[in-house]
Design an enzyme around this catalytic site. Structure first.
Site, PDB file in Angstrom:
ATOM      1  N   HIS A 187       0.814  -1.225   0.000  1.00 10.50           N
ATOM      2  CA  HIS A 187       0.000   0.000   0.000  1.00 10.50           C
ATOM      3  C   HIS A 187       0.848   1.276   0.000  1.00 10.50           C
ATOM      4  O   HIS A 187       0.834   2.056  -0.945  1.00 10.50           O
ATOM      5  CB  HIS A 187      -0.900   0.017   1.229  1.00 10.50           C
TER       6      HIS A 187
HETATM    7  O1  RIB Z   1      -5.348  -0.013   4.043  1.00  6.19           O
HETATM    8  C1  RIB Z   1      -3.973   0.070   4.032  1.00  6.19           C
HETATM    9  C2  RIB Z   1      -3.493   1.306   4.751  1.00  6.19           C
HETATM   10  O2  RIB Z   1      -3.921   1.238   6.114  1.00  6.19           O
HETATM   11  C3  RIB Z   1      -2.004   1.453   4.804  1.00  6.19           C
HETATM   12  O3  RIB Z   1      -1.675   2.822   4.814  1.00  6.19           O
HETATM   13  C4  RIB Z   1      -1.663   0.814   6.130  1.00  6.19           C
HETATM   14  O4  RIB Z   1      -0.430   1.266   6.625  1.00  6.19           O
HETATM   15  C5  RIB Z   1      -2.804   1.269   6.982  1.00  6.19           C
HETATM   16  O5  RIB Z   1      -2.565   2.592   7.429  1.00  6.19           O
END
Ligand code: RIB
Ligand code: CA
Length: 335
Positions: free
Chosen positions: A245
């Site tokens: 992500h």
């Molecule tokens: O859904 C993924 C996100 O949520 C990423 O930024 C992870 O680090 C959490 O913050």
């Protein structure tokens, strides 16, 4: 050979294993000059996230970058304890880093963002990879912020993909949907990096082994953290690997990778108390005509990438091994 342009960055995070990867990516990138970091409650509390961030900065030889504490609670309700099942109780996969000597900045995360925007008018880039509470607060402090910021890249939401915290909602947006509404409604250049693209670009065990084998404590520590993260994702993908992500959002923000399909569309956030709470409702009805322009829309939603991200991420993180900035012995720094 031309020297890449280095952009001033404000980085907002909830550090977190993938946040740690994003931070390391930014520090290694020649296109990013990180001028300040704010933390927010998400994966861990804002305070624990700040501690992790300070420790990582010291490990990477960048202890001079200021870290400001941001919001503990979302705009509505209270922080609900984070995601220890994903990131570990300490947020970084139970890896112990040497405690940083530096303390927190004497300003809040929102104040830091506003200050940096005034110091770099028209050129500051914002990368937000946690709940958007601090960014919404900064918009309240300085309504001119969208004019002062060159662009904001946000890891969050799900356009056509399922959610990761409910059937339809992604964690960063779901943890503060009201703040996300304010941020997405502001008149600035927004790039949204949703689960559609972060779940379809994964890091494999072979990549993790490359990081573990690096002769530098930063990629090595990241490789250890990823061991924890991979165990969570094994329940989703059926093999030892993980989504990417936050580092993917970082790479898009600096131009290290390019989007292939990224329509500019209207995005609304569901702030009701029903099963849709936290959903990013992206107007993708233009799909069948190659996304014609949508008058009034301002949010670029990244749906796919040009090329393969994992090799680029690993190569960038391994560039720490070539640098001499952190002369810290691996065994002493990573317990
Ligand atoms: O859904 C993924 C996100 O949520 C990423 O930024 C992870 O680090 C959490 O913050
Ligand atoms: Ca995050």
């Amino acid at each position: 050979m031309t020297t890449p342009i280095s952009h001033p960055f404000y980085f907002d995070c909830d550090t977190g294993i993938d946040d740690a990867l994003a931070l390391a990516y930014l520090l290694a990138s020649l296109q990013a000059d990180v001028r300040g970091i704010g933390t927010v409650s998400g994966n861990v509390s804002a305070a624990v996230g700040a501690r992790n961030t300070l420790d990582l900065l010291q490990l990477a030889g960048h202890a001079h970058i200021p870290v400001a504490l941001g919001a503990h609670d979302p705009q509505t309700g209270t922080f609900r304890g984070g995601a220890p099942h994903v990131h570990g109780a300490n947020g970084i996969g139970e890896v112990s880093l040497e405690a940083a000597g530096a303390g927190l900045a004497q300003e809040t995360a929102a104040e830091m963002l506003v200050r940096l925007a005034h110091e770099h008018p028209g050129t500051l880039r914002v990368l937000a990879i946690g709940p958007l509470t601090n960014i919404a607060e900064a918009l309240r402090l300085e309504p001119e912020l969208p004019r002062l910021v060159e662009e904001i890249t946000i890891m969050g939401g799900a356009a056509l993909a399922p959610g990761n915290i409910t059937a339809v909602a992604e964690a960063n947006i779901a943890n503060d949907p009201e703040a996300a509404t304010d941020v997405l409604a502001a008149d600035w250049n927004i790039t949204l990096v949703p689960l559609d693209v972060t779940m379809s670009n994964v890091l494999e065990e072979s990549h993790r082994q490359e990081l573990l084998a690096a002769g530098h404590p930063v990629p090595q520590a990241l490789g250890e953290m990823l061991g924890y993260y991979f165990r969570f994702y094994e329940g989703i993908f059926g093999r030892a690997c993980s989504a990417m992500h936050d580092p993917l959002a970082a790479a898009l923000a600096v131009g290290g990778v390019k989007a292939a399909v990224a329509p500019v569309v209207q995005v609304d956030v569901d702030t009701t108390d029903g099963p849709g709470r936290g959903q990013t409702v992206c107007d993708l009805r233009g799909l069948y005509m190659d996304y014609p322009e949508q008058p009034g829309a301002r949010c670029r939603v990244v749906l796919s990438l040009e090329g393969d991200f994992a090799p680029h991420l690993v190569a960038t993180l391994l560039s720490f091994s070539e640098s001499t900035t952190a002369a810290v012995a691996v065994g002493a720094a990573v317990a």
